[in-house]
Design a protein around this motif. Structure first.
Motif, PDB file in Angstrom:
ATOM      1  N   ALA A  26       0.837  -1.193   0.000  1.00 17.66           N
ATOM      2  CA  ALA A  26       0.000   0.000   0.000  1.00 17.66           C
ATOM      3  C   ALA A  26       0.865   1.233   0.000  1.00 17.66           C
ATOM      4  O   ALA A  26       1.831   1.349   0.735  1.00 17.66           O
ATOM      5  N   GLY A  28       1.738   5.257   0.405  1.00 16.25           N
ATOM      6  CA  GLY A  28       1.351   6.305   1.329  1.00 16.25           C
ATOM      7  C   GLY A  28       1.181   7.652   0.702  1.00 16.25           C
ATOM      8  O   GLY A  28       1.025   8.633   1.394  1.00 16.25           O
ATOM      9  N   GLN A 199      -5.323  10.167   4.144  1.00  8.37           N
ATOM     10  CA  GLN A 199      -5.188  10.570   5.540  1.00  8.37           C
ATOM     11  C   GLN A 199      -5.739  11.974   5.781  1.00  8.37           C
ATOM     12  O   GLN A 199      -6.405  12.227   6.793  1.00  8.37           O
ATOM     13  N   TRP A 425       0.471  -1.945   5.100  1.00  3.09           N
ATOM     14  CA  TRP A 425      -0.859  -1.877   5.702  1.00  3.09           C
ATOM     15  C   TRP A 425      -0.821  -1.011   6.962  1.00  3.09           C
ATOM     16  O   TRP A 425      -1.696  -0.182   7.195  1.00  3.09           O
ATOM     17  N   TYR A 428      -0.591   2.801   6.397  1.00  7.06           N
ATOM     18  CA  TYR A 428      -1.844   3.434   5.979  1.00  7.06           C
ATOM     19  C   TYR A 428      -2.760   3.691   7.172  1.00  7.06           C
ATOM     20  O   TYR A 428      -3.370   4.750   7.284  1.00  7.06           O
TER      21      TYR A 428
END
Length: 520
Positions: A26, A28, A199, A425, A428
């Protein structure tokens, strides 16, 4: 294009069309304007060595071009750009586009040509050919290759994989067009934008909820990428782009069609997921929603959008009902439809309900500290990985530790495979309230590795030997630990400066040498 069926939300995962490339954890960050730093070139097709004393390029001409385009678009909201096509096939732009395509990896398209095959053929040779074809106005985008990736609910999501050469042209076009449209995009949009991401969107929601927005219109667009009206999209592009050659190129991408099992089919609506330029066109399309909401409906609620997934945060039940009606009217003009089964109206008061967004479950929780110290029952919005996100990461851990790996002799091989998954993971989700979920995943990973050790030992397992295979033992072998990595985000001011990263809240900072004064 036929409507997609099923219960999968686009926010539940990131689509990466990689069928032959190594698996990527994943990520960022979202796509950046300037791309890979090592891929730029000078005016000629052959990248020239830098004359700068420390080896850096003294002038990044692609960044300079983007700044100029962004500044011009920001200074005049009504300006339409008429001379963009020749910038797309500029040598330095094509080299930067190639660097971005190579960095993102990906499989070959309908021609079967992979990135490694292009390097054997000669990157400079390919870019020269593309430049000549574009300059002559003879470039015709080939169809995309249809592939499917599984959804968590067992269904298949269609992807369209362009050829490597077409990805380069799309990337070059994106480098030129993105600064122009970024000047118009609003703070409510977070998906696939420079220096903005999931985020920031989640933090915006958290702070709005804590400020009193306890009613949420949780919207889901039915088959968004398959429902885009080509004519509506092209009209939105033409608001800023008057260069007919660029508009024609985008129209040809939209109508290039797909090749599946050797059969070609045209697209009368929608755009295939997987194209380099598709996220930008998606944001251009839904900018209509952002702009109209800010202009006419801001008093109803706060809009937060990430690509095709969005919520409206309201202060009353009446407001959330009104938000649903107004979104529906806007979507009628955009030829879009809300999914009736996945679109919800949620009440967050006292933690009664929660909702899922971008892989997280958001819900208000009672503050134990406030209750203990002051006797006050106060609820705050928290977020943690959703059930689907937990199920997905555990399935991946299981896949990397199942019986297919029984022939491996050293457990560190499995740990080396697991760590990128756990680290990506965890990066995130670590800015939320995920401590319990992290511990759960840690425990699951350790148990899977322990089972591997038991299988490997087989009949040679001595009594009590398995007791040593606990969390500290595997962590000594290098297993990444999620426990203890949660980092709560720094306080933000939603409509002012942000105390964290200096660019957050001002996504245009990467284009500006000086701030361009506008009323936006």
């Amino acid at each position: 294009m036929a409507k997609a069926q099923g219960g999968e939300r686009e926010s539940e995962g990131v689509i990466v069309p990689m069928t032959t490339a190594p698996q990527n954890a994943a990520r960022g960050k979202d796509p950046c304007f300037d791309g890979a730093s090592g891929g730029q070139a000078g005016e000629g097709m052959t990248p020239r060595a830098s004359n700068h004393p420390d080896g850096r390029e003294s002038v990044d001409k692609v960044r300079s071009l983007q700044r100029e385009l962004f500044g011009a678009a920001k200074r005049c909201e009504s300006r339409r750009f008429h001379a963009l096509y020749d910038r797309i096939y500029r040598s330095d732009v094509l080299w930067r586009a190639w660097a971005n395509v190579k960095r993102n990896q990906g499989a070959g398209g309908v021609d079967g040509v992979t990135l490694s095959a292009v390097e054997e053929y000669g990157v400079e040779r390919l870019l020269n050919e593309l430049q000549d074809t574009l300059r002559a106005g003879k470039y015709v985008p080939p169809p995309v290759l249809r592939r499917y990736i599984p959804k968590p609910n067992g269904e298949q999501r269609p992807l369209g994989i362009p050829t490597v050469a077409d990805r380069v042209v799309q990337a070059a076009t994106k480098l030129v067009l993105e600064p122009i449209f970024e000047a118009d995009f609003l703070p409510s949009s977070y998906g696939f934008r420079p220096k903005r991401g999931a985020q920031e969107a989640l933090e915006d929601i958290r702070e709005a909820v804590n400020a009193g927005c306890n009613y949420v219109f949780d919207a889901d667009i039915r088959d968004y990428f398959g429902s885009l009206s080509h004519e509506v999209l092209l009209k939105q592009v033409e608001v800023r782009v008057s260069d007919k050659r660029v508009v024609k190129l985008i129209r040809e991408w939209l109508r290039a069609g797909v090749l599946e099992d050797g059969r070609y089919s045209e697209l009368v609506s929608g755009t295939p997921q997987g194209g380099v330029i598709s996220p930008l066109l998606s944001n251009v399309y839904l900018h209509v929603l952002d702009a109209e909401w800010r202009r006419e409906h801001a008093a109803v609620g706060k809009l937060v959008r990430y690509a095709d997934d969005f919520v409206v945060l309201c202060r009353s039940r009446e407001a959330v009902e009104e938000a649903a009606k107004r979104v529906g009217k806007i979507f009628e003009r955009l030829s879009l439809e809300l999914h009736p089964e996945k679109t919800r109206k949620v009440c967050l008061i006292d933690g009664k309900e929660g909702f899922e967004f971008l892989g997280c479950h958001l819900r208000k929780r009672l503050s134990g500290r406030m209750l203990e110290q002051y006797g006050v029952r106060r609820y705050y919005c928290q977020r943690w990985p959703s059930r689907r996100s937990m199920k997905r990461v555990k399935a991946r851990v299981h896949e990397l530790t199942d019986r297919r790996w029984s022939g491996v002799k050293d457990v560190r091989v499995l740990i080396e495979n697991l760590n990128p998954v756990l680290r990506g993971w965890g990066n995130y989700f670590r800015t939320g309230n995920a401590a319990k979920k992290f511990n759960d995943v840690d425990t699951y990973a350790v148990e899977r590795l322990r089972q591997f050790m038991v299988r490997r030992k087989g009949r040679e397992l001595r009594p009590g030997e398995a007791r040593q295979w606990r969390r500290p033992w595997f962590e000594e072998k290098g297993l990444h630990r999620l426990r203890g990595t949660v980092r709560y985000p720094k306080p933000r001011m939603l409509h002012g400066n942000i105390t964290g990263k200096p660019y957050a809240g001002n996504p245009h900072v990467r284009f500006e040498r000086r701030r361009v004064e506008t009323d936006r």
